[in-house]
Design an enzyme around this catalytic site. Sequence first.
Site, PDB file in Angstrom:
ATOM      1  N   PRO A  63     -27.170 -26.226 -15.208  1.00  0.00           N
ATOM      2  CA  PRO A  63     -27.439 -27.054 -14.019  1.00  0.00           C
ATOM      3  C   PRO A  63     -27.435 -28.556 -14.345  1.00  0.00           C
ATOM      4  O   PRO A  63     -27.315 -29.379 -13.449  1.00  0.00           O
ATOM      5  CB  PRO A  63     -28.833 -26.612 -13.565  1.00  0.00           C
ATOM      6  CG  PRO A  63     -29.116 -25.336 -14.270  1.00  0.00           C
ATOM      7  CD  PRO A  63     -28.281 -25.309 -15.504  1.00  0.00           C
ATOM      8  N   GLU A  79     -35.012 -20.115 -19.703  1.00  0.00           N
ATOM      9  CA  GLU A  79     -35.178 -21.511 -19.247  1.00  0.00           C
ATOM     10  C   GLU A  79     -34.003 -22.386 -19.650  1.00  0.00           C
ATOM     11  O   GLU A  79     -33.854 -23.508 -19.160  1.00  0.00           O
ATOM     12  CB  GLU A  79     -36.489 -22.106 -19.785  1.00  0.00           C
ATOM     13  CG  GLU A  79     -37.739 -21.556 -19.115  1.00  0.00           C
ATOM     14  CD  GLU A  79     -37.675 -21.622 -17.591  1.00  0.00           C
ATOM     15  OE1 GLU A  79     -37.565 -22.738 -17.056  1.00  0.00           O
ATOM     16  OE2 GLU A  79     -37.733 -20.559 -16.943  1.00  0.00           O
ATOM     17  N   ARG A  88      -6.159 -19.155 -12.646  1.00  0.00           N
ATOM     18  CA  ARG A  88      -5.122 -19.126 -11.608  1.00  0.00           C
ATOM     19  C   ARG A  88      -4.182 -20.327 -11.693  1.00  0.00           C
ATOM     20  O   ARG A  88      -3.090 -20.304 -11.115  1.00  0.00           O
ATOM     21  CB  ARG A  88      -5.713 -18.972 -10.204  1.00  0.00           C
ATOM     22  CG  ARG A  88      -6.467 -20.156  -9.690  1.00  0.00           C
ATOM     23  CD  ARG A  88      -7.024 -19.890  -8.296  1.00  0.00           C
ATOM     24  NE  ARG A  88      -6.002 -19.933  -7.249  1.00  0.00           N
ATOM     25  CZ  ARG A  88      -5.475 -21.061  -6.768  1.00  0.00           C
ATOM     26  NH1 ARG A  88      -5.827 -22.228  -7.253  1.00  0.00           N
ATOM     27  NH2 ARG A  88      -4.573 -21.008  -5.802  1.00  0.00           N
ATOM     28  N   ASP A 120      -2.801 -26.047  -2.549  1.00  0.00           N
ATOM     29  CA  ASP A 120      -4.257 -25.844  -2.560  1.00  0.00           C
ATOM     30  C   ASP A 120      -4.942 -27.000  -1.864  1.00  0.00           C
ATOM     31  O   ASP A 120      -4.622 -28.153  -2.103  1.00  0.00           O
ATOM     32  CB  ASP A 120      -4.784 -25.800  -4.001  1.00  0.00           C
ATOM     33  CG  ASP A 120      -4.595 -24.442  -4.646  1.00  0.00           C
ATOM     34  OD1 ASP A 120      -4.309 -23.481  -3.918  1.00  0.00           O
ATOM     35  OD2 ASP A 120      -4.734 -24.361  -5.881  1.00  0.00           O
TER      36      ASP A 120
HETATM   37  C1  JD8 Z   1     -27.069 -21.616 -16.776  1.00  0.00           C
HETATM   38  C2  JD8 Z   1     -30.368 -20.329 -17.434  1.00  0.00           C
HETATM   39  C3  JD8 Z   1     -31.534 -20.416 -15.270  1.00  0.00           C
HETATM   40  C4  JD8 Z   1     -31.993 -22.766 -14.750  1.00  0.00           C
HETATM   41  C5  JD8 Z   1     -34.788 -22.318 -15.110  1.00  0.00           C
HETATM   42  C6  JD8 Z   1     -33.933 -20.546 -13.745  1.00  0.00           C
HETATM   43  C7  JD8 Z   1     -24.584 -23.581 -13.574  1.00  0.00           C
HETATM   44  N1  JD8 Z   1     -24.969 -24.421 -10.712  1.00  0.00           N
HETATM   45  C8  JD8 Z   1     -25.875 -23.720 -11.468  1.00  0.00           C
HETATM   46  N2  JD8 Z   1     -27.059 -23.325 -11.033  1.00  0.00           N
HETATM   47  N3  JD8 Z   1     -27.709 -22.678 -12.007  1.00  0.00           N
HETATM   48  C9  JD8 Z   1     -26.947 -22.653 -13.118  1.00  0.00           C
HETATM   49  C10 JD8 Z   1     -27.404 -22.082 -14.386  1.00  0.00           C
HETATM   50  C11 JD8 Z   1     -28.710 -21.575 -14.482  1.00  0.00           C
HETATM   51  C12 JD8 Z   1     -29.181 -21.115 -15.718  1.00  0.00           C
HETATM   52  C13 JD8 Z   1     -28.372 -21.142 -16.858  1.00  0.00           C
HETATM   53  C14 JD8 Z   1     -26.584 -22.085 -15.533  1.00  0.00           C
HETATM   54  C15 JD8 Z   1     -29.143 -20.637 -17.935  1.00  0.00           C
HETATM   55  N4  JD8 Z   1     -30.398 -20.617 -16.107  1.00  0.00           N
HETATM   56  C16 JD8 Z   1     -32.505 -21.568 -15.429  1.00  0.00           C
HETATM   57  C17 JD8 Z   1     -32.964 -23.945 -14.816  1.00  0.00           C
HETATM   58  C18 JD8 Z   1     -34.336 -23.559 -14.412  1.00  0.00           C
HETATM   59  N5  JD8 Z   1     -33.841 -21.197 -15.012  1.00  0.00           N
HETATM   60  C19 JD8 Z   1     -25.750 -23.317 -12.795  1.00  0.00           C
HETATM   61  N6  JD8 Z   1     -23.648 -23.774 -14.207  1.00  0.00           N
END
Ligand code: JD8
Length: 235
Positions: free
Chosen positions: A89, A116, A154, A169
Amino acid sequence: MIVDVVTIFPQMIEPALAEGVIGRARTKGLVEVKARDLRDYTSDKHRVVDDVAFGGGPGMVMKPEPIFRAVEEISAERGAPTAVILMTPQGRQFSHAEALRFSRMERIIVLCGRYEGIDERVAEALVTDEISIGDYVLTGGELPALVVIDAVVRLVPGVVGDDQSVANDSFVEGLLDFPHYTRPADFRGMKVPDVLLSGHHAEIERWRREQQRLRTEKRRPDLVGRHGVNKESKS
Ligand code: JD8
């Protein structure tokens, strides 16, 4: 192209990429996608991949050792990858431009976290690109990895039969797509626009382009003027 995906849930990756356009690209040998079980790169009896956070707080953090070992062994087996992509994220938001850049690479590794997150030293020492698929919270990196791989593969030449459909696209043109219709021409009183039944190809093209402009302006005003190909330049 070769895509290696590192995850504790390889069964989330493999079947999803066995179907449709991507599945066919794989059987044709245009791309190899291999899901690697992170636990195969642990050295302890219990195949542990997570640990408590330094500094405290709730939730577990993914240990660096198995991830370093996975990337090193995959690199030794395949040759050095052009990109090591971490789904997070905290990454920059994935886009069509980014998909096109990755699609031109011979080998990429995609890392999927859980819990996490991942020990920061992985991002510092191993990762070339930290990527997010959007501003919403998921439970791990596997679904984001599937989104990225689908969009990237793709664009590999030969994967989508018709080059024209890739060139058109919506995010290449900077315009949303026009409405599509098929038979019947009258479905429960809902009629297909007359122009599409007229056989006047120039008029159909003009109508579709106008629909694209109207929809983009109404639904995605943020896209207007971003590619320089909308509004005037394609009539
Ligand atoms: C990787 C662990 C969960 C996230 C604590 C819940 C991308 N656009 C996106 N949204 N979420 C992710 C994502 C979430 C992930 C991981 C990607 C590894 N989590 C974590 C932060 C809070 N938990 C993502 N790309």
